[in-house]
Design a protein around this motif. Structure first.
Motif, PDB file in Angstrom:
ATOM      1  N   ASN A  34      73.384 -18.408 -23.990  1.00 12.73           N
ATOM      2  CA  ASN A  34      72.354 -19.447 -24.059  1.00 12.73           C
ATOM      3  C   ASN A  34      72.941 -20.757 -24.599  1.00 12.73           C
ATOM      4  O   ASN A  34      72.246 -21.570 -25.183  1.00 12.73           O
ATOM      5  CB  ASN A  34      71.177 -18.990 -24.922  1.00 12.73           C
ATOM      6  CG  ASN A  34      71.611 -18.643 -26.342  1.00 12.73           C
ATOM      7  OD1 ASN A  34      72.777 -18.786 -26.709  1.00 12.73           O
ATOM      8  ND2 ASN A  34      70.667 -18.186 -27.158  1.00 12.73           N
ATOM      9  N   ILE A  35      74.237 -20.950 -24.348  1.00 17.87           N
ATOM     10  CA  ILE A  35      74.946 -22.135 -24.833  1.00 17.87           C
ATOM     11  C   ILE A  35      74.901 -23.236 -23.775  1.00 17.87           C
ATOM     12  O   ILE A  35      75.200 -22.997 -22.597  1.00 17.87           O
ATOM     13  CB  ILE A  35      76.398 -21.793 -25.186  1.00 17.87           C
ATOM     14  CG1 ILE A  35      76.434 -20.787 -26.337  1.00 17.87           C
ATOM     15  CG2 ILE A  35      77.198 -23.043 -25.536  1.00 17.87           C
ATOM     16  CD1 ILE A  35      77.823 -20.285 -26.673  1.00 17.87           C
ATOM     17  N   VAL A  36      74.567 -24.442 -24.217  1.00 14.32           N
ATOM     18  CA  VAL A  36      74.612 -25.626 -23.358  1.00 14.32           C
ATOM     19  C   VAL A  36      75.927 -26.352 -23.636  1.00 14.32           C
ATOM     20  O   VAL A  36      76.287 -26.600 -24.796  1.00 14.32           O
ATOM     21  CB  VAL A  36      73.417 -26.553 -23.625  1.00 14.32           C
ATOM     22  CG1 VAL A  36      73.525 -27.819 -22.785  1.00 14.32           C
ATOM     23  CG2 VAL A  36      72.112 -25.830 -23.333  1.00 14.32           C
ATOM     24  N   VAL A  37      76.649 -26.682 -22.552  1.00 11.93           N
ATOM     25  CA  VAL A  37      77.957 -27.333 -22.662  1.00 11.93           C
ATOM     26  C   VAL A  37      77.846 -28.758 -22.141  1.00 11.93           C
ATOM     27  O   VAL A  37      77.262 -29.001 -21.073  1.00 11.93           O
ATOM     28  CB  VAL A  37      79.024 -26.564 -21.862  1.00 11.93           C
ATOM     29  CG1 VAL A  37      80.376 -27.279 -21.928  1.00 11.93           C
ATOM     30  CG2 VAL A  37      79.149 -25.142 -22.374  1.00 11.93           C
ATOM     31  N   LYS A  38      78.460 -29.700 -22.879  1.00  6.66           N
ATOM     32  CA  LYS A  38      78.562 -31.085 -22.431  1.00  6.66           C
ATOM     33  C   LYS A  38      80.020 -31.365 -22.078  1.00  6.66           C
ATOM     34  O   LYS A  38      80.903 -31.305 -22.932  1.00  6.66           O
ATOM     35  CB  LYS A  38      78.097 -32.049 -23.526  1.00  6.66           C
ATOM     36  CG  LYS A  38      78.235 -33.517 -23.134  1.00  6.66           C
ATOM     37  CD  LYS A  38      77.856 -34.452 -24.280  1.00  6.66           C
ATOM     38  CE  LYS A  38      78.047 -35.914 -23.890  1.00  6.66           C
ATOM     39  NZ  LYS A  38      77.716 -36.838 -24.997  1.00  6.66           N
ATOM     40  N   TYR A  39      80.270 -31.693 -20.808  1.00  4.08           N
ATOM     41  CA  TYR A  39      81.627 -31.893 -20.314  1.00  4.08           C
ATOM     42  C   TYR A  39      81.770 -33.335 -19.817  1.00  4.08           C
ATOM     43  O   TYR A  39      80.964 -33.811 -19.011  1.00  4.08           O
ATOM     44  CB  TYR A  39      81.926 -30.915 -19.175  1.00  4.08           C
ATOM     45  CG  TYR A  39      83.257 -31.122 -18.494  1.00  4.08           C
ATOM     46  CD1 TYR A  39      84.422 -30.573 -19.012  1.00  4.08           C
ATOM     47  CD2 TYR A  39      83.341 -31.861 -17.307  1.00  4.08           C
ATOM     48  CE1 TYR A  39      85.646 -30.759 -18.386  1.00  4.08           C
ATOM     49  CE2 TYR A  39      84.554 -32.041 -16.672  1.00  4.08           C
ATOM     50  CZ  TYR A  39      85.701 -31.495 -17.216  1.00  4.08           C
ATOM     51  OH  TYR A  39      86.910 -31.673 -16.580  1.00  4.08           O
ATOM     52  N   SER A  40      82.798 -34.052 -20.295  1.00  2.63           N
ATOM     53  CA  SER A  40      83.022 -35.443 -19.914  1.00  2.63           C
ATOM     54  C   SER A  40      83.889 -35.513 -18.664  1.00  2.63           C
ATOM     55  O   SER A  40      85.006 -34.980 -18.641  1.00  2.63           O
ATOM     56  CB  SER A  40      83.707 -36.210 -21.047  1.00  2.63           C
ATOM     57  OG  SER A  40      84.100 -37.499 -20.613  1.00  2.63           O
ATOM     58  N   PHE A  41      83.392 -36.196 -17.621  1.00  2.00           N
ATOM     59  CA  PHE A  41      84.203 -36.375 -16.418  1.00  2.00           C
ATOM     60  C   PHE A  41      85.362 -37.335 -16.677  1.00  2.00           C
ATOM     61  O   PHE A  41      86.424 -37.223 -16.065  1.00  2.00           O
ATOM     62  CB  PHE A  41      83.325 -36.920 -15.275  1.00  2.00           C
ATOM     63  CG  PHE A  41      82.385 -35.901 -14.702  1.00  2.00           C
ATOM     64  CD1 PHE A  41      82.868 -34.722 -14.177  1.00  2.00           C
ATOM     65  CD2 PHE A  41      81.019 -36.131 -14.665  1.00  2.00           C
ATOM     66  CE1 PHE A  41      82.011 -33.772 -13.626  1.00  2.00           C
ATOM     67  CE2 PHE A  41      80.149 -35.197 -14.128  1.00  2.00           C
ATOM     68  CZ  PHE A  41      80.647 -34.010 -13.608  1.00  2.00           C
ATOM     69  N   GLU A  42      85.171 -38.269 -17.582  1.00  2.00           N
ATOM     70  CA  GLU A  42      86.206 -39.262 -17.848  1.00  2.00           C
ATOM     71  C   GLU A  42      87.409 -38.657 -18.558  1.00  2.00           C
ATOM     72  O   GLU A  42      88.562 -38.895 -18.186  1.00  2.00           O
ATOM     73  CB  GLU A  42      85.629 -40.411 -18.679  1.00  2.00           C
ATOM     74  CG  GLU A  42      86.628 -41.524 -18.955  1.00  2.00           C
ATOM     75  CD  GLU A  42      86.018 -42.660 -19.748  1.00  2.00           C
ATOM     76  OE1 GLU A  42      86.757 -43.584 -20.115  1.00  2.00           O
ATOM     77  OE2 GLU A  42      84.794 -42.614 -20.017  1.00  2.00           O
ATOM     78  N   GLN A  89      78.897 -28.492 -27.507  1.00  2.00           N
ATOM     79  CA  GLN A  89      78.237 -27.289 -27.010  1.00  2.00           C
ATOM     80  C   GLN A  89      77.363 -26.717 -28.117  1.00  2.00           C
ATOM     81  O   GLN A  89      77.709 -26.779 -29.286  1.00  2.00           O
ATOM     82  CB  GLN A  89      79.244 -26.261 -26.494  1.00  2.00           C
ATOM     83  CG  GLN A  89      80.341 -25.864 -27.450  1.00  2.00           C
ATOM     84  CD  GLN A  89      81.293 -24.862 -26.811  1.00  2.00           C
ATOM     85  OE1 GLN A  89      80.870 -23.964 -26.082  1.00  2.00           O
ATOM     86  NE2 GLN A  89      82.585 -25.013 -27.077  1.00  2.00           N
ATOM     87  N   ARG A  90      76.203 -26.216 -27.696  1.00  2.81           N
ATOM     88  CA  ARG A  90      75.246 -25.721 -28.686  1.00  2.81           C
ATOM     89  C   ARG A  90      74.382 -24.629 -28.050  1.00  2.81           C
ATOM     90  O   ARG A  90      74.013 -24.715 -26.872  1.00  2.81           O
ATOM     91  CB  ARG A  90      74.348 -26.861 -29.176  1.00  2.81           C
ATOM     92  CG  ARG A  90      73.395 -26.468 -30.311  1.00  2.81           C
ATOM     93  CD  ARG A  90      72.500 -27.645 -30.668  1.00  2.81           C
ATOM     94  NE  ARG A  90      73.275 -28.752 -31.217  1.00  2.81           N
ATOM     95  CZ  ARG A  90      73.558 -28.897 -32.511  1.00  2.81           C
ATOM     96  NH1 ARG A  90      73.156 -27.982 -33.389  1.00  2.81           N
ATOM     97  NH2 ARG A  90      74.231 -29.954 -32.937  1.00  2.81           N
ATOM     98  N   ALA A  91      74.057 -23.611 -28.850  1.00  4.34           N
ATOM     99  CA  ALA A  91      73.187 -22.529 -28.388  1.00  4.34           C
ATOM    100  C   ALA A  91      71.722 -22.925 -28.586  1.00  4.34           C
ATOM    101  O   ALA A  91      71.360 -23.509 -29.612  1.00  4.34           O
ATOM    102  CB  ALA A  91      73.491 -21.243 -29.137  1.00  4.34           C
ATOM    103  N   LEU A  92      70.897 -22.614 -27.570  1.00  4.45           N
ATOM    104  CA  LEU A  92      69.451 -22.813 -27.686  1.00  4.45           C
ATOM    105  C   LEU A  92      68.860 -21.576 -28.360  1.00  4.45           C
ATOM    106  O   LEU A  92      68.915 -20.473 -27.817  1.00  4.45           O
ATOM    107  CB  LEU A  92      68.834 -23.027 -26.301  1.00  4.45           C
ATOM    108  CG  LEU A  92      69.283 -24.293 -25.561  1.00  4.45           C
ATOM    109  CD1 LEU A  92      68.735 -24.306 -24.148  1.00  4.45           C
ATOM    110  CD2 LEU A  92      68.841 -25.525 -26.320  1.00  4.45           C
TER     111      LEU A  92
END
Length: 457
Positions: free
Chosen positions: A289-297, A304-307
């Protein structure tokens, strides 16, 4: 032919009565054909009466007999030649008959082929006519539009003349004054557009099919916070077991398949409910249930954080499954996550996220079962939920986070390809992006706006 040959052969079956003593012939009698008949095999038998031997020697009739025998031999040879010719002609006729039968078969086949070709050509012409039939009203509309254009040209000419006359009467405006008025109008227009950013969903039209590619399940999107010159498209095929994100510089490149860059994520994703927001990709990490933030740049994970308590790995998916437990989305008010928890009895929970840290700013508990929802999307802080992912689906339920109230709706939309596995709203385009059974489609939305003026309380 054989019977005649038998008759005229020199070794004929001749019954010469002069050779038998029981039959006597007068001294002056010569050779005579006495009778003729056919035997059991169909051969012709002649009876020849010959004179007595004592009368044959040196007699004129003896010479006649020899002449007769010579004629019979000549006739036999002629008949033999005629027989050979007849057999050869018969073989030639048999051969010609076989060729005629073959030609007759070929002619029949050609006739059948000709009929089949004519029928096929007629069918093709008929199909083409059927295809062109819908163009008739379009052409009629073009005729009407052409007439309107001519009328507009005439009106423009008249208006130009009127404006020229007015300008001559009142004089030309000062350039600085005109520029100031344009700036003022532009500012008022932008203020008006800002007031129109949010509204209530009233209608969904379309879809427009942009491309057909990939598997039945996937996601494609643009960045709602990108500038008007930045029209990059991101493409993520399948709902599991993949890390590949494909980038296209424009919608035109996406349609033509001209890929500009490929990204390999550090973690596989789950579901199809990803979102690109302000240059970063937000997605649900596989089997978590982890949300990941990935930078294209930078090509790195920025956060990343679990809901907390959010179900994952097909515990609370949408109706079509596909590990669609956690749905990330963006609208005019920011970033959101939609999921379900045991604490809320499997019903949908709406969470507003802080884009930089993925911190949950606030949550709302709805009473709509996540497993009974086909798809969901946010517009102006209101969550809209469809009742199915199949044909006949409609927007059935909405929850307003501003008032914390819900209502049942009845907004149909055309599920053209029968299976919807992704449906997300883009506030910049004012459109719904959909993945419809291997087809990438766009829906237009109609919003009801309430414009508040300074006089409103």
């Amino acid at each position: 032919m054989q019977a005649l040959f038998t008759v005229l052969n020199p070794l004929l079956f001749l019954i010469i009565f002069g050779l038998y003593p029981s039959m006597t012939i007068g001294p002056k009698e010569g050779w005579q054909v006495y009778s003729s008949a056919q035997d059991a095999d169909g051969r012709c038998i002649c009876t020849v009466v010959a004179p007595e031997q004592s009368l044959c020697s040196r007699d004129a009739k003896s010479r006649q007999l020899r002449q007769l025998l010579e004629k019979v031999q000549n006739m036999s040879q002629s008949i033999e030649v005629l027989n050979l010719r007849t057999q050869r002609d018969f073989q030639y006729v048999m051969k010609m008959e076989s060729q005629m039968k073959s030609l007759r078969t070929k002619f029949r086949q050609i006739e059948d082929d000709r009929k089949a070709i004519m029928a096929r050509n007629f069918k093709e012409l008929q199909d083409k006519m059927d295809e062109l039939q819908p163009l008739i009203p379009v052409l009629e509309q073009y005729k009407t539009d052409a007439k309107l254009i001519l009328q507009f040209k005439e009106e423009i000419r008249n208006l130009s003349a009127v404006l020229t006359s007015i300008q001559e009467e009142i004089g030309a405006y000062d350039y600085e004054e005109l520029y100031s008025r344009v700036i003022s109008l532009d500012s008022r227009l932008r203020n008006c557009m800002n007031k129109l950013t949010c509204g209530k969903l009233m209608k969904i039209t379309g879809p427009t099919t942009i491309k057909t590619s990939g598997t039945r399940f996937g996601a494609w999107m643009t960045d709602p916070l990108a500038s008007s010159k930045n029209n990059r498209v991101w493409y993520m095929d399948s709902y599991t077991n993949s890390k590949i994100v494909r980038e296209y510089k424009s919608m035109t490149d996406f349609v033509s398949g001209l890929e500009s860059r490929t990204y390999y994520l550090p973690y596989k994703w789950a579901g199809t409910n990803h979102v690109v927001y302000n240059g970063s990709l937000y997605y649900n990490k596989e089997q978590s249930n982890i949300v990941v933030k990935y930078s294209f740049e930078t090509g790195r994970v920025l956060a990343q954080r679990a809901l907390e308590h959010a179900g994952f790995h097909n515990v609370y998916p949408y109706t079509w499954g596909g590990s669609s437990d956690i749905d990330l989305m963006a609208d005019e008010l920011g970033m959101w996550a939609v999921y379900a928890t045991n604490q809320n009895a499997g019903n949908i929970v709406i969470a507003q996220l802080e884009p930089e840290t993925l911190e949950v700013l606030r949550t709302w508990n709805t009473e709509y079962s996540k497993r009974n929802a086909g798809e969901a999307f946010m517009i102006c802080g209101t969550l809209y939920i469809t009742n199915s992912h199949m044909t006949g689906a409609k927007v059935y339920y909405s929850y307003n986070t501003k008032t914390s109230t819900y209502e049942y709706t009845d907004i149909p939309f055309h599920n053209q390809y029968y299976h919807m596995s992704m449906l997300d709203y883009n506030p910049r385009d004012r459109a719904l992006y959909g993945w419809n059974n291997g087809h990438q489609v766009l829906f237009n939305v109609t919003l009801f706006h309430v414009i508040k003026t300074e006089d409103d309380s």
